[in-house]
Design an enzyme around this catalytic site. Structure first.
Site, PDB file in Angstrom:
ATOM      1  N   SER A  80       0.812  -1.222   0.000  1.00  0.00           N
ATOM      2  CA  SER A  80       0.000   0.000   0.000  1.00  0.00           C
ATOM      3  C   SER A  80       0.843   1.268   0.000  1.00  0.00           C
ATOM      4  CB  SER A  80      -0.948   0.005   1.207  1.00  0.00           C
ATOM      5  OG  SER A  80      -1.975  -0.945   1.037  1.00  0.00           O
ATOM      6  N   ASP A 294      -5.969   0.365  -4.815  1.00  0.00           N
ATOM      7  CA  ASP A 294      -4.525   0.452  -5.043  1.00  0.00           C
ATOM      8  C   ASP A 294      -3.902  -0.901  -5.385  1.00  0.00           C
ATOM      9  OD1 ASP A 294      -5.105  -0.451  -2.497  1.00  0.00           O
ATOM     10  OD2 ASP A 294      -3.540   0.686  -1.498  1.00  0.00           O
TER      11      ASP A 294
END
Length: 422
Positions: A80, A294
């Site tokens: 992330s 993401d």
């Protein structure tokens, strides 16, 4: 015959050229505001699962425009930190790094560019406000674990609205400084009034990450929708517009836990925030909404266990996360049958009870048992490297069509907002 042919030709020349309405509108309007929404860990599999869970299309389905590639500078599978950095700075970096290049240079972010152009800015998340994704938009550190170093940078960068968890990373000295710089600090749902007149808000609603949506009713924490609503109300007061990033961070955490019910419930909470955003954008008509996860988390499959079937309706009967159910087990874990009956409406077999009782990680065993009943498969407890859907609404939405790099997203946003970036 020649005469008839000539008449037809004249008619064709005189006919008005048909131009798609959305294209005309996109050219006529300027993008004043951008709301960048990130359902962390979300992929097309989650979208499919949620559609079955909901029983109809989600609000996002009609806004699907493309896909993006998620790999980082150091791996085919991003984390992330690198994923958030790519989406915030337009540059791929190594896993673990926050808004810094692989060689250690600080990278300007789209949020910082918006701020420098006179716009208000905001970050909203259901994790800690210092966690990887929000951090990537307003801080620069070599390692995502440096949350104590990230916290003061959020204040330094003068982000007008900061909503999430993470009180433990804001010691009294930092909170005092925030107040001196004009922030009102709020700590529970009651204080998150839609009519709040403050121009700068620091909302820290839990010591660590906020609760999963399935368990949130047992807390005083606001929902993602409520945080998003208040953020928009504050930011829209700026005549020059605003940039707001909203993260549904618990979708990712559910994927890491392989907890399908947790994932579906937090996608539902994210969709409610999207509905709030689209309602504002429809009325405002100068707001671009971009939605993109993401990366994928967990490698979820719809169907599994060598069956041509899925039983996603089963997930609607689950009333708590596996994470919470474990807290309800007694020291001997001899009450697992009662706990699973209460929170998942299933009857465990003696063998399943034994597995929970002897497990090193009972949460994983519970989630495995529930996933198998739903016929939801998982390949990992970490991320995978698949492409992720991109959704867009409002002026400029068509610019996000097709397959693109995650680094293209902030570049396109900056161009549409007509602000200097990179």
């Amino acid at each position: 015959m020649k005469r008839l042919w000539l008449i037809c030709l004249i008619c064709l020349v005189l006919l008005p050229v048909s131009v798609p309405k959305s294209s005309v509108q996109a050219k006529e309007k300027t993008v004043k505001n951008v709301i960048f929404m990130i359902p962390d860990g979300f992929s097309s599999t989650y979208a499919t699962g949620y559609r079955w869970y909901k029983g109809k299309n989600s609000i996002m389905d009609d806004m699907l425009v493309g896909m993006h590639r998620t790999y980082s500078a150091s791996s085919a599978v991003t984390d992330s930190a690198a994923g958030g950095t790519a989406m915030a700075t337009g540059v791929k970096t190594n896993n673990g790094m926050i808004a810094m290049s692989p060689t250690g240079e600080k990278l300007p972010t789209i949020l910082q560019a918006a701020k420098a152009s006179g716009k208000k800015t905001g970050l909203v998340t259901t994790t800690t406000i210092t966690y990887a994704t929000p951090a990537a938009f307003a801080s620069h550190v070599e390692n995502r674990k440096m949350e104590a170093e990230i916290a003061p940078q959020l204040i330094d960068n003068k982000v007008d609205v900061l909503f999430g968890g993470g009180m433990k990373y804001f010691p009294k000295k930092l909170r005092n400084r925030a107040q001196e710089e004009g922030y009102q600090i709020i700590t529970d749902r009651k204080m998150l009034s839609p009519g709040n007149t403050s121009s700068k808000l620091l909302g820290l609603f839990s010591d660590g990450a906020m609760s999963p949506e399935l368990d949130r009713h047992m807390t005083k924490e606001p929902s993602l929708k409520e945080m998003t609503e208040t953020a928009i109300q504050i930011l829209q007061k700026e005549k020059n517009g605003f940039f707001l990033m909203v993260e549904g961070g618990q979708i990712d955490w559910a994927g890491h836990a392989n907890d399908a019910a947790w994932a579906m419930k937090d996608i539902e909470a994210f969709e409610q925030a999207v509905e709030q955003v689209i309602d504002f954008a429809e009325k405002d008509r100068q707001t671009l909404v971009v939605i993109a996860g993401d990366h994928n988390t967990g490698g979820m499959s719809i169907g599994g266990y060598n069956k041509y079937a899925a039983n996603i309706d089963f997930l609607r009967n689950i009333k708590a996360t596996g994470q919470y159910m474990v807290t309800q087990l007694n020291n001997e874990r001899s009450n697992s049958k009662d706990v699973l009956k209460k929170y998942a409406n299933i009857v465990l077999t003696p063998e399943e009870q034994r597995k929970i009782q002897v497990a090193d990680d009972p949460q994983r065993v519970i989630n495995q048992l529930l996933s198998k009943r739903a016929l939801i498969g998982w390949t990992t407890y970490e991320h995978t490297g698949v492409d992720v859907p991109v959704y867009a609404y409002g002026p400029g939405a068509e610019r996000f069509r097709g397959l693109q790099e995650n680094t293209d997203l902030p570049k396109k946003i900056a161009k549409l907002m007509n602000i200097p970036f990179q």
